[in-house]
Scaffold this motif. Sequence first.
Motif, mmCIF file in Angstrom:
data_model
loop_
_atom_site.group_PDB
_atom_site.id
_atom_site.type_symbol
_atom_site.label_atom_id
_atom_site.label_comp_id
_atom_site.label_asym_id
_atom_site.label_seq_id
_atom_site.Cartn_x
_atom_site.Cartn_y
_atom_site.Cartn_z
ATOM 1 N N THR A 1 0.909 -1.160 0.016
ATOM 2 C CA THR A 1 -0.171 -0.086 0.117
ATOM 3 C C THR A 1 0.915 1.243 0.002
ATOM 4 O O THR A 1 2.083 1.225 0.483
ATOM 5 N N GLY A 2 0.282 2.400 -0.403
ATOM 6 C CA GLY A 2 0.955 3.511 -0.355
ATOM 7 C C GLY A 2 0.491 4.694 -0.976
ATOM 8 O O GLY A 2 -0.688 4.581 -1.518
ATOM 9 N N TYR A 3 1.006 5.842 -1.182
ATOM 10 C CA TYR A 3 0.635 6.896 -1.797
ATOM 11 C C TYR A 3 1.808 7.960 -2.206
ATOM 12 O O TYR A 3 2.992 7.565 -1.694
ATOM 13 N N GLU A 4 1.340 8.890 -3.076
ATOM 14 C CA GLU A 4 2.363 9.838 -3.378
ATOM 15 C C GLU A 4 1.889 11.296 -3.017
ATOM 16 O O GLU A 4 0.501 11.278 -3.594
ATOM 17 N N LEU A 5 2.293 11.949 -2.310
ATOM 18 C CA LEU A 5 1.836 13.445 -1.950
ATOM 19 C C LEU A 5 2.140 14.518 -3.342
ATOM 20 O O LEU A 5 3.118 14.412 -4.133
ATOM 21 N N ARG B 1 -7.552 -3.115 4.862
ATOM 22 C CA ARG B 1 -6.834 -2.677 6.003
ATOM 23 C C ARG B 1 -5.735 -1.993 5.383
ATOM 24 O O ARG B 1 -5.140 -1.106 5.855
ATOM 25 N N LEU B 2 -5.081 -2.509 4.117
ATOM 26 C CA LEU B 2 -3.996 -1.998 3.488
ATOM 27 C C LEU B 2 -4.308 -0.416 2.959
ATOM 28 O O LEU B 2 -3.610 0.428 3.098
ATOM 29 N N ALA B 3 -5.454 -0.290 2.470
ATOM 30 C CA ALA B 3 -5.871 0.812 1.865
ATOM 31 C C ALA B 3 -6.283 1.981 2.989
ATOM 32 O O ALA B 3 -5.597 3.039 2.922
ATOM 33 N N THR B 4 -6.775 1.594 3.962
ATOM 34 C CA THR B 4 -7.170 2.449 5.209
ATOM 35 C C THR B 4 -5.831 2.838 5.943
ATOM 36 O O THR B 4 -5.628 4.050 6.473
ATOM 37 N N HIS B 5 -4.766 2.094 5.909
ATOM 38 C CA HIS B 5 -3.550 2.495 6.499
ATOM 39 C C HIS B 5 -2.838 3.732 5.636
ATOM 40 O O HIS B 5 -2.250 4.532 6.042
#
Length: 154
Positions: free
Chosen positions: A49-53, A79-83
Amino acid sequence: MPLTLLTPAEVGSLRDFLAEADLTLAGLDAPNVRLWVERDADGTITGSTGYELSHDGRHALIRSVAVSPGRRHGGAGTRLATHALARAAADGAHHAWLFSRRSGPFWQSLGFSPADRGDLVRVLADAHQVRLFQETGQLDREVAWSRPLARSSG
């Protein structure tokens, strides 16, 4: 299984895992991308999971949310997405965005709504995934989703 922050040495194994899930591989090692992995007892990646700001930190492009086939349907994806959503909010993001052509109902269950691709491109113009999709022409085939993020209380 605890989530651990991806280290530069682990990018190759995450790239292999995401390739099997048919997810975007561009920019996994970029400085503004935050990624976590989950491993089984043997050390094999079983989830990510992750994100880019955005450059202003107000928007997060949720990305690389994947679960190995044998572990799906047990709540791992949620669970991964909400993290990622919680961590993005804690890092100051006010709004989450993503691309998904196949998993709309899943993202809707997490509060996402269909969004205008142009709006996503405007606020996340420098995101690796956005640039890749523009350069390859894939952007016109993508479905954008968005939702506000709850502000972190500390």
